[in-house]
Design a protein around this motif. Structure first.
Motif, PDB file in Angstrom:
ATOM      1  N   ARG A 164      34.218  51.340  27.344  1.00 52.71           N
ATOM      2  CA  ARG A 164      32.731  52.465  26.741  1.00 52.71           C
ATOM      3  C   ARG A 164      32.279  52.663  25.859  1.00 52.71           C
ATOM      4  N   GLY A 165      31.521  53.617  25.290  1.00 58.71           N
ATOM      5  CA  GLY A 165      31.024  53.680  23.701  1.00 58.71           C
ATOM      6  C   GLY A 165      30.055  52.305  23.788  1.00 58.71           C
ATOM      7  N   ILE A 166      30.578  52.018  22.044  1.00 54.82           N
ATOM      8  CA  ILE A 166      30.504  50.816  21.748  1.00 54.82           C
ATOM      9  C   ILE A 166      30.457  50.174  22.345  1.00 54.82           C
ATOM     10  N   ASP A 176      26.016  58.603  18.691  1.00 53.48           N
ATOM     11  CA  ASP A 176      26.555  59.547  20.236  1.00 53.48           C
ATOM     12  C   ASP A 176      27.702  58.474  20.836  1.00 53.48           C
ATOM     13  N   THR A 177      28.650  59.171  21.175  1.00 56.92           N
ATOM     14  CA  THR A 177      29.241  58.694  22.321  1.00 56.92           C
ATOM     15  C   THR A 177      30.120  59.984  23.079  1.00 56.92           C
ATOM     16  N   GLU A 178      31.056  59.675  23.383  1.00 56.84           N
ATOM     17  CA  GLU A 178      31.680  61.075  24.375  1.00 56.84           C
ATOM     18  C   GLU A 178      33.118  60.753  23.535  1.00 56.84           C
ATOM     19  N   LEU A 179      33.220  60.294  22.502  1.00 54.48           N
ATOM     20  CA  LEU A 179      34.531  60.409  21.776  1.00 54.48           C
ATOM     21  C   LEU A 179      34.578  61.799  21.233  1.00 54.48           C
ATOM     22  N   HIS A 180      33.807  62.513  20.820  1.00 50.95           N
ATOM     23  CA  HIS A 180      33.119  63.841  20.242  1.00 50.95           C
ATOM     24  C   HIS A 180      33.973  64.689  21.274  1.00 50.95           C
ATOM     25  N   THR A 238      22.794  55.224  18.167  1.00 51.54           N
ATOM     26  CA  THR A 238      23.496  55.304  19.431  1.00 51.54           C
ATOM     27  C   THR A 238      24.595  53.544  19.803  1.00 51.54           C
ATOM     28  N   PRO A 239      25.569  53.507  20.430  1.00 47.58           N
ATOM     29  CA  PRO A 239      26.047  52.896  21.183  1.00 47.58           C
ATOM     30  C   PRO A 239      25.227  51.620  20.443  1.00 47.58           C
ATOM     31  N   THR A 247      28.723  65.965  16.482  1.00 51.88           N
ATOM     32  CA  THR A 247      27.476  64.613  16.347  1.00 51.88           C
ATOM     33  C   THR A 247      26.811  65.559  16.517  1.00 51.88           C
TER      34      THR A 247
END
Length: 243
Positions: free
Chosen positions: A7-9, A186-190, A213-214, A199
């Motif tokens: 996921r994410g980066i 901007d990832t789901e981490l937050h 963006t990732p 974000t």
């Protein structure tokens, strides 16, 4: 190899590297289905991709070794490591953060990075490969992130120092070591750390006026592992929108 590739980066980096012609070993900690989806997207882009479970909590030897074993089994060699896997559990002042969460963050975000890089250097020297190690750091390393996760920022600052030192150490062997320090992404981490509006709230303080963006971070990583960055080592490249 891309650690934390589900996921994410990490996922964006895997997809970008697949488009660039790299075959991939992707690691994940808990979400096997997400990792499989990323691997399938990589295959659709023309790459071969294998998925390996590797829980680096506590930095166990098995989690460090597993993706290297998978690379040998699938491809016979390894050319680059993108060490992206990381964790942070919540945004809180240090005094309100449980000791076990602090230990886990440092284990995953720093100790495992050191051990993975150590294993990569052993691999590259054994095969005579002028390999590349890219460690994903954070813009937090230079601003400290007071009130949010000072221990995470400190671990990432240690990654920056490690990349500089190891890059100088193994440069004579033809091995490059670089850290990438993303800013707000901007990832789901937050959402996972309990602050889904972070974000948007923080974007106003960034000179470019938005989060990355990732895919923007993935593009930087793809450049670093490629031939155009062949003279870049022992440094941290900040990708933080001017913050």
């Amino acid at each position: 190899m891309v650690t934390g590739g589900s996921r994410g980066i990490g996922a964006a980096t895997a997809r970008r590297l697949a488009r660039d012609g790299w075959d991939l070993v992707l690691t994940y900690r808990t979400d096997a289905e997400a990792a499989r989806r990323v691997a399938e997207l990589c295959r659709e882009a023309g790459a071969d991709a294998v998925v390996v479970a590797a829980d680096r909590t506590g930095a166990p030897d098995a989690a460090i070794e597993a993706p290297f074993d998978a690379a040998h089994a699938a491809f016979g060699r390894l050319d680059a490591v993108v060490d992206n896997a990381g964790t942070t559990t919540r945004y809180a002042p240090l005094a309100d953060t449980p000791a076990e969460e602090i230990r886990t963050t440092i284990d995953v975000d720093f100790t495992a990075v050191v051990l993975t890089a150590r294993r990569a250097v052993q691999e590259f020297t054994a095969t005579g490969t002028p390999g590349v190690i890219v460690a994903v750091s954070s813009g937090a390393a230079t601003i400290g992130s007071p009130g949010e996760y000072t221990h995470y920022a400190a671990a990432k600052a240690a990654v920056d120092a490690f990349a500089m030192g190891l890059g100088k150490e193994v440069g004579p062997l033809g091995i490059r070591v670089v850290a990438v320090a993303p800013g707000l992404v901007d990832t789901e981490l937050h959402a996972r750390t309990g602050d889904p509006g972070r974000t948007q709230r923080m974007a106003a303080g960034i000179p470019l006026g938005r989060a990355a963006t990732p895919e923007e971070i993935a593009g930087t990583i793809a450049w670093l592992v490629g031939p155009e960055a062949s003279y870049v080592t022992a440094t941290t490249l900040r990708v933080a929108g001017g913050r």
